[in-house]
Design a protein around this motif. Structure first.
Motif, PDB file in Angstrom:
ATOM      1  N   PHE A  32       0.856  -1.180   0.000  1.00 45.10           N
ATOM      2  CA  PHE A  32       0.000   0.000   0.000  1.00 45.10           C
ATOM      3  C   PHE A  32       0.895   1.233   0.000  1.00 45.10           C
ATOM      4  CE2 PHE A  32      -3.052  -2.963   2.182  1.00 45.10           C
ATOM      5  CZ  PHE A  32      -4.042  -2.915   1.212  1.00 45.10           C
ATOM      6  N   VAL A  33       0.388   2.334  -0.574  1.00 42.65           N
ATOM      7  CA  VAL A  33       1.144   3.581  -0.613  1.00 42.65           C
ATOM      8  C   VAL A  33       0.237   4.728  -0.169  1.00 42.65           C
ATOM      9  CG1 VAL A  33       2.476   5.196  -2.022  1.00 42.65           C
ATOM     10  CG2 VAL A  33       2.577   2.740  -2.513  1.00 42.65           C
ATOM     11  N   GLY A  34       0.701   5.476   0.830  1.00 40.21           N
ATOM     12  CA  GLY A  34      -0.042   6.626   1.324  1.00 40.21           C
ATOM     13  C   GLY A  34       0.854   7.836   1.450  1.00 40.21           C
ATOM     14  N   TRP A  35       0.237   9.013   1.538  1.00 40.85           N
ATOM     15  CA  TRP A  35       0.993  10.264   1.583  1.00 40.85           C
ATOM     16  C   TRP A  35       0.471  11.192   2.668  1.00 40.85           C
ATOM     17  CZ3 TRP A  35       5.373  10.493  -0.994  1.00 40.85           C
ATOM     18  CH2 TRP A  35       5.551   9.629  -2.083  1.00 40.85           C
ATOM     19  N   PRO A  58      -6.330  27.729  12.922  1.00 34.81           N
ATOM     20  CA  PRO A  58      -5.437  26.891  13.740  1.00 34.81           C
ATOM     21  C   PRO A  58      -6.087  25.577  14.160  1.00 34.81           C
ATOM     22  CG  PRO A  58      -6.194  28.822  14.969  1.00 34.81           C
ATOM     23  CD  PRO A  58      -6.596  29.040  13.545  1.00 34.81           C
ATOM     24  N   GLY A  59      -5.385  24.479  13.847  1.00 32.83           N
ATOM     25  CA  GLY A  59      -5.815  23.162  14.294  1.00 32.83           C
ATOM     26  C   GLY A  59      -7.080  22.640  13.642  1.00 32.83           C
ATOM     27  N   ASN A  60      -7.506  23.246  12.540  1.00 31.58           N
ATOM     28  CA  ASN A  60      -8.805  22.875  11.979  1.00 31.58           C
ATOM     29  C   ASN A  60      -8.789  21.539  11.248  1.00 31.58           C
ATOM     30  OD1 ASN A  60     -10.453  24.801  13.021  1.00 31.58           O
ATOM     31  ND2 ASN A  60     -10.899  25.822  11.104  1.00 31.58           N
ATOM     32  N   ALA A  61      -9.957  21.166  10.774  1.00 32.07           N
ATOM     33  CA  ALA A  61     -10.230  19.809  10.323  1.00 32.07           C
ATOM     34  C   ALA A  61      -9.302  19.353   9.206  1.00 32.07           C
ATOM     35  CB  ALA A  61     -11.682  19.708   9.863  1.00 32.07           C
ATOM     36  N   SER A  62      -9.028  18.070   9.202  1.00 34.52           N
ATOM     37  CA  SER A  62      -8.144  17.419   8.239  1.00 34.52           C
ATOM     38  C   SER A  62      -8.954  16.830   7.088  1.00 34.52           C
ATOM     39  CB  SER A  62      -7.357  16.310   8.947  1.00 34.52           C
ATOM     40  OG  SER A  62      -6.739  15.428   8.047  1.00 34.52           O
ATOM     41  N   GLY A  63      -8.311  16.738   5.925  1.00 38.58           N
ATOM     42  CA  GLY A  63      -8.922  16.067   4.787  1.00 38.58           C
ATOM     43  C   GLY A  63      -8.269  14.725   4.552  1.00 38.58           C
ATOM     44  N   ILE A  64      -9.040  13.799   3.964  1.00 35.00           N
ATOM     45  CA  ILE A  64      -8.488  12.507   3.593  1.00 35.00           C
ATOM     46  C   ILE A  64      -8.871  12.164   2.156  1.00 35.00           C
ATOM     47  CG2 ILE A  64      -8.546  11.634   5.953  1.00 35.00           C
ATOM     48  CD1 ILE A  64     -10.931   9.817   5.047  1.00 35.00           C
ATOM     49  N   PHE A  65      -8.025  11.366   1.530  1.00 33.96           N
ATOM     50  CA  PHE A  65      -8.287  10.771   0.223  1.00 33.96           C
ATOM     51  C   PHE A  65      -8.182   9.271   0.365  1.00 33.96           C
ATOM     52  CE2 PHE A  65      -6.026   8.569  -3.194  1.00 33.96           C
ATOM     53  CZ  PHE A  65      -6.883   8.744  -4.280  1.00 33.96           C
ATOM     54  N   ILE A  66      -9.148   8.543  -0.189  1.00 38.15           N
ATOM     55  CA  ILE A  66      -9.089   7.084  -0.259  1.00 38.15           C
ATOM     56  C   ILE A  66      -9.473   6.690  -1.675  1.00 38.15           C
ATOM     57  CG2 ILE A  66     -10.022   4.908   0.604  1.00 38.15           C
ATOM     58  CD1 ILE A  66     -10.577   6.395   3.253  1.00 38.15           C
ATOM     59  N   HIS A  67      -8.602   5.985  -2.337  1.00 38.81           N
ATOM     60  CA  HIS A  67      -8.834   5.629  -3.737  1.00 38.81           C
ATOM     61  C   HIS A  67     -10.138   4.853  -3.878  1.00 38.81           C
ATOM     62  CE1 HIS A  67      -8.200   4.124  -7.809  1.00 38.81           C
ATOM     63  NE2 HIS A  67      -7.264   5.059  -7.931  1.00 38.81           N
ATOM     64  N   PHE A 116      -4.096   6.054  -0.307  1.00 36.49           N
ATOM     65  CA  PHE A 116      -4.708   7.011   0.617  1.00 36.49           C
ATOM     66  C   PHE A 116      -3.778   8.197   0.814  1.00 36.49           C
ATOM     67  CE2 PHE A 116      -2.038   4.387   3.297  1.00 36.49           C
ATOM     68  CZ  PHE A 116      -1.529   5.249   4.253  1.00 36.49           C
ATOM     69  N   ALA A 117      -4.333   9.244   1.371  1.00 32.85           N
ATOM     70  CA  ALA A 117      -3.557  10.428   1.749  1.00 32.85           C
ATOM     71  C   ALA A 117      -4.342  11.174   2.819  1.00 32.85           C
ATOM     72  CB  ALA A 117      -3.301  11.335   0.547  1.00 32.85           C
ATOM     73  N   ALA A 118      -3.634  12.008   3.556  1.00 29.53           N
ATOM     74  CA  ALA A 118      -4.278  12.871   4.550  1.00 29.53           C
ATOM     75  C   ALA A 118      -3.497  14.171   4.635  1.00 29.53           C
ATOM     76  CB  ALA A 118      -4.350  12.191   5.919  1.00 29.53           C
ATOM     77  N   TRP A 119      -4.181  15.216   5.060  1.00 32.46           N
ATOM     78  CA  TRP A 119      -3.542  16.533   5.141  1.00 32.46           C
ATOM     79  C   TRP A 119      -4.271  17.386   6.167  1.00 32.46           C
ATOM     80  CZ3 TRP A 119      -6.227  14.527   1.010  1.00 32.46           C
ATOM     81  CH2 TRP A 119      -7.469  15.093   0.725  1.00 32.46           C
ATOM     82  N   CYS A 120      -3.572  18.378   6.678  1.00 34.02           N
ATOM     83  CA  CYS A 120      -4.219  19.371   7.526  1.00 34.02           C
ATOM     84  C   CYS A 120      -4.762  20.477   6.628  1.00 34.02           C
ATOM     85  CB  CYS A 120      -3.249  19.926   8.559  1.00 34.02           C
ATOM     86  SG  CYS A 120      -1.756  20.635   7.849  1.00 34.02           S
ATOM     87  N   SER A 121      -5.537  21.379   7.219  1.00 36.45           N
ATOM     88  CA  SER A 121      -6.179  22.422   6.417  1.00 36.45           C
ATOM     89  C   SER A 121      -5.729  23.821   6.785  1.00 36.45           C
ATOM     90  CB  SER A 121      -7.693  22.338   6.592  1.00 36.45           C
ATOM     91  OG  SER A 121      -8.056  22.578   7.944  1.00 36.45           O
ATOM     92  N   TYR A 122      -4.828  23.940   7.760  1.00 34.46           N
ATOM     93  CA  TYR A 122      -4.540  25.265   8.302  1.00 34.46           C
ATOM     94  C   TYR A 122      -3.290  25.906   7.728  1.00 34.46           C
ATOM     95  CZ  TYR A 122      -2.146  21.982  11.467  1.00 34.46           C
ATOM     96  OH  TYR A 122      -1.411  20.950  11.992  1.00 34.46           O
ATOM     97  N   LYS A 123      -2.569  25.203   6.861  1.00 32.09           N
ATOM     98  CA  LYS A 123      -1.377  25.799   6.256  1.00 32.09           C
ATOM     99  C   LYS A 123      -1.798  26.554   4.996  1.00 32.09           C
ATOM    100  CE  LYS A 123       1.422  21.986   8.088  1.00 32.09           C
ATOM    101  NZ  LYS A 123       1.968  22.657   9.263  1.00 32.09           N
TER     102      LYS A 123
END
Length: 422
Positions: free
Chosen positions: A214-217, A250-259, A237-244
């Motif tokens: 499996f490969v994730g980022w 600050p500290g807000n919700a994260s996004g995810i990707f799932i193929h 899959f991948a995941a990221w924060c939203s505040y950059k």
């Protein structure tokens, strides 16, 4: 383009910038009565002015509708998070059904590893980059220990070559191939937080998949910063924060990707909660989990509406601008910043070494040889908000939505004054 390190030239670039008006869409801190030059969008993006309206809408609905806001608000809360999927899909190169927004980044990576780290006696190793962001290191180590394994045996770090500041793609792929059928997962930061390097995610993903892993980022520094095509690259899959770079607060919700190939599966290992079950039967309170046929199946609980509202405000801007236009300016403004640094380097008794390779996004990481933290303090006191990393690196991230070419010129002059005046 032939650059010039003059105020007149910087203003000429700003006058020709199709995104220049978006600078007025953001709030700026002030130092000495002036708007700061803001280089830390790679840590916390500035607040969009339209954010207040989105948050106020939620507060008004809560005040006037209370619990009924879940279904009768202008943007009903029970499906509020779904409004982000299409916009985020454009930003990360994915189908809307492959996107969800929930929790925070490291929480989401832990949840995703439940599904995508399935060690066996033979296939149990994880490949990551040397000195990954500490939260990723802790997350990987704890996941490995949870499965009864020793991190020293299970975690394989890809190192940079001696004397080099960036990873070579061929070294990463070589390590993947060497690990072979012992490899369970490749999980790396797509954009390195320290040196700003953008990894060749397409090639690395293919190499990992070819070995049966499996490969994730982790895309904390990638989303909203670089061109991504997660679906076409075939990442699991991948995941990221939203505040950059996404400016959601600050500290807000994260996004995810799932193929999409992993969606709609009832037998995939997954920690589950009631917000991941099908909407049609969610409020029947049935005892068996029936997963939504989208990435929302990984949601556990009600989405945090007050955190998601600023994200929706920022995504509205990204949708207006489009990633292609954003990246076009990003390349030019980072190149201009690099030129300014090189010109100032010729004028002062110091040596600047840019350790960020050509494969980069917004960020330039710069060794200030011969300089201590006092130069960072000088910059901060004079209205340049930047980031210091030991021993003597400053990270400069000119986010194209709110940084101007004049900012780059003015920064160079302040840096020069700080060095010459020490």
């Amino acid at each position: 383009m032939t650059f010039q390190n003059t105020l007149e030239f910087a203003k000429k670039l700003d006058a020709a910038d199709s995104l220049a008006t978006y600078r007025n869409e953001f709030h700026y801190p002030q130092v000495n009565g002036k708007d700061v030059i803001y280089f830390t969008g790679n840590s916390l993006g500035l607040q969009p002015k339209r954010t207040q309206k989105f948050v106020d809408e939620v507060m008004k609905d809560w005040r006037e509708l209370a619990v009924e806001g879940h279904f009768y608000a202008d943007k009903p809360w029970w499906d509020y998070h779904e409004r982000l999927a299409e916009g985020l899909g454009k930003v990360v190169g994915a189908m809307p059904k492959e996107i969800s927004v929930m929790n925070t980044l490291t929480v989401n990576l832990h949840l995703l590893m439940v599904s995508f780290y399935r060690p066996t006696d033979k296939r149990f190793k994880i490949i990551c980059e040397e000195k990954a962001f500490p939260s990723d290191q802790y997350m990987l180590q704890s996941q490995v220990r949870y499965h009864g394994l020793d991190p020293k045996d299970a975690i394989v770090e890809v190192k940079k070559r001696d004397g080099e500041h960036a990873w070579r793609t061929e070294d990463i792929i070589k390590k993947i191939n060497e690990t072979g059928d012992e490899l369970a997962l490749v999980l790396m930061g797509g954009v390195n937080y320290y040196n700003g390097q953008v990894l060749d995610m397409k090639a690395i993903t293919k190499a990992g998949k070819d070995e049966g892993a499996f490969v994730g980022w982790d895309l904390a520094h990638g989303v909203g910063n670089i061109k991504l095509n997660l679906h076409d690259w075939d990442a699991d899959f991948a995941a990221w924060c939203s505040y950059k770079y996404m400016n959601s607060g600050p500290g807000n919700a994260s996004g995810i990707f799932i193929h999409e190939r992993h969606l709609g599966m009832e037998d995939i290992p997954r920690f589950e909660g009631w917000w991941g079950t099908k909407k049609e039967t969610r409020f029947l309170m049935e005892p068996e989990f029936a997963p939504i046929e989208t990435a929302d199946a990984w949601q556990l609980s009600n989405p945090p509406i007050l955190s998601i509202a600023p994200y929706l405000a920022s995504l509205e801007i990204f949708d207006e601008v489009g990633m292609d236009a954003l990246i076009e300016k990003q390349k030019t403004i980072v190149a201009f910043l690099e030129f300014v640094l090189q010109e100032i380097d010729k004028e002062v008794d110091s040596t600047f070494e840019i350790i960020t390779p050509e494969a980069r996004g917004c960020q330039l990481s710069v060794f200030l040889h011969g300089e201590g933290k006092s130069i960072f303090d000088y910059l901060m006191k004079n209205g340049v908000i930047t980031d210091w990393r030991e021993p003597n690196v400053i990270r400069l991230a000119p986010a194209p939505l709110y940084c101007s070419y004049e900012d780059m010129f003015r920064f160079g002059q302040i840096l020069k004054a700080g060095i010459q005046g020490k």
